[in-house]
Design an enzyme around this catalytic site. Structure first.
Site, mmCIF file in Angstrom:
data_model
loop_
_atom_site.group_PDB
_atom_site.id
_atom_site.type_symbol
_atom_site.label_atom_id
_atom_site.label_comp_id
_atom_site.label_asym_id
_atom_site.label_seq_id
_atom_site.Cartn_x
_atom_site.Cartn_y
_atom_site.Cartn_z
ATOM 1 C CE LYS A 1 -25.796 -8.342 -93.563
ATOM 2 N NZ LYS A 1 -24.964 -7.130 -93.429
ATOM 3 C CB THR B 1 -18.635 -9.767 -88.797
ATOM 4 O OG1 THR B 1 -19.506 -8.640 -88.860
ATOM 5 C CG2 THR B 1 -18.087 -9.898 -87.389
ATOM 6 C CE1 TYR C 1 -23.637 -6.444 -96.096
ATOM 7 C CE2 TYR C 1 -21.963 -8.072 -96.624
ATOM 8 C CZ TYR C 1 -22.452 -7.087 -95.795
ATOM 9 O OH TYR C 1 -21.759 -6.746 -94.667
#
Length: 297
Positions: free
Chosen positions: A159, A44, A131
Site C-alpha cells: 500500500k 481512518t 502499509y
C-alpha cells in the site's frame, strides 16, 4: 482480494469506546455496494487509539457483517509482540488479510523494519499487506527494502502513498517498484487525491478513505481506471478537487469523520480524543461541498 477498490471505513467512537452499532452500519453499506474488499482498523479506522480487546471486537464485527466481501484488518503497534497478538486476534476473527505499518515511538531503521515484517510474516496463515505511510509513521521505505520484504512468505500487496501528479512520472515510479518486487505482489495506491493517477499508472487497486463512506463514488472511479478509461477516471477525480483540497488541508480522516457526522451516519464527535473533526466554519464549507457533489454511498 488485492485488486479493485479496498474501502477503509471509520471506527466511530463514543464516550464508552467504539460505537459497535454505527460501525456495523458502515460495514453493511460497504457490503451492499459490493466493494472488492474492506480495510478495517486502518488509519481512518483509528486503530492506534484502540486497545487490544476493542480491536479484536471491531475485527469480529467487520467480518461478521461484511457478507462475502473479504476483510483486511490492521495490526500495527509499537512492539512486535503486540503486533503478533493483534495478528492472532484478527485471524481468529476471520480476517482474509492483515495490514501492517511500521508503527514506532523510537524511530526505526531499515533493518528493524525488515525484521518486524520477517518475524510477523512467518507467523501468519493469511496474506500480509505492507502499509507504507510515511506521513504517519515517519518512516520512509526504499524500493530496495520493499523488494526484500515483498519476498517474505505471505506478503501479497504494498500500500504505497501518493504517486507523482504527472502521469508519466507516476507511471515510471510504479514501474520502478514493479521491477523490484515479485509479480504476485500487488501495488495499491492510497492518497485519495492521486488515486486516479496511480491506477492509470499501473496500480492494481485503490486503498481508499473516500470509499469507506462513499463506496459507489469510489467504485465508479476505480472501475473506469481499471477498464482502461483513464480520461473518465481523471475526470471523476477532478470533480472531487475541492474535497481533495480539504483532505490536504485537514487530513482525510478528519474530513471524512466530519462528513459522516454532517450526514447523520455517525454520532458527533466520532473521533477518539484528542482528535477532533472540523470546526464550525470548516463544517459549513464541507456541508456546502457535500451538497454540491452529491456523493454516492
Amino acid at each position: 482480494m488485492f485488486s479493485g477498490l479496498s474501502a477503509f471505513p471509520l471506527t466511530p467512537m463514543n464516550a464508552a469506546g467504539p460505537d459497535d452499532v454505527t460501525f456495523v452500519r458502515l460495514i453493511e453499506n460497504l457490503a451492499e455496494a459490493n466493494v472488492d474488499s474492506i480495510g478495517a482498523l486502518g488509519s481512518t479506522g483509528s486503530y492506534a487509539y484502540l486497545n487490544r480487546a476493542e480491536r479484536a471486537r471491531i475485527a469480529r464485527l467487520a467480518v461478521q457483517h461484511a457478507g462475502p466481501v473479504p476483510v483486511m484488518v490492521g495490526i500495527g503497534a509499537t512492539s512486535t509482540r503486540e503486533v503478533l497478538h493483534l495478528a492472532e486476534d484478527a485471524q481468529q476473527a476471520g480476517a482474509k488479510a492483515l495490514l501492517l505499518a511500521p508503527v514506532s515511538y523510537q524511530p526505526l531503521n531499515s533493518e528493524e523494519v525488515y525484521e518486524l515484517y520477517r518475524n510477523v510474516s512467518h507467523e501468519l496463515s493469511v496474506p500480509l499487506c505492507v502499509y507504507d505511510n510515511p506521513r504517519t509513521t515517519r518512516f520512509e521505505f526504499s524500493d530496495e527494502l520493499h523488494a526484500r520484504i515483498a519476498r517474505l512468505p505471505g506478503v501479497a500487496s504494498i500500500k504505497i502513498p501518493g504517486v507523482p501528479a504527472d502521469p508519466q512520472a507516476a507511471k515510471e515510479r510504479v514501474e520502478r517498484l514493479r521491477k523490484q518486487i515479485p509479480s504476485h505482489v500487488s501495488i495499491g495506491i492510497s492518497g485519495d487525491p492521486l488515486a486516479a493517477t496511480g491506477l492509470n499508472a499501473g496500480c492494481e487497486l485503490w486503498y481508499s478513505v473516500l470509499g469507506g463512506l462513499f463506496p459507489r463514488t469510489a467504485l465508479a472511479l476505480t472501475r473506469a481506471a481499471l477498464a482502461g478509461d483513464s480520461e473518465q477516471a481523471e475526470q471523476l477525480s477532478r470533480e472531487l478537487t475541492p474535497l481533495w483540497e480539504m483532505f490536504h488541508q485537514h487530513g482525510s480522516a478528519r474530513v471524512v469523520a466530519a462528513a459522516a457526522e454532517l450526514l447523520g451516519h455517525v454520532e458527533a464527535p466520532c473521533l477518539p480524543a484528542p482528535l477532533q473533526a472540523l470546526n464550525n466554519t470548516e463544517r459549513t464549507t464541507l456541508a456546502a461541498l457535500l451538497d454540491k457533489l452529491a456523493l454516492s454511498r
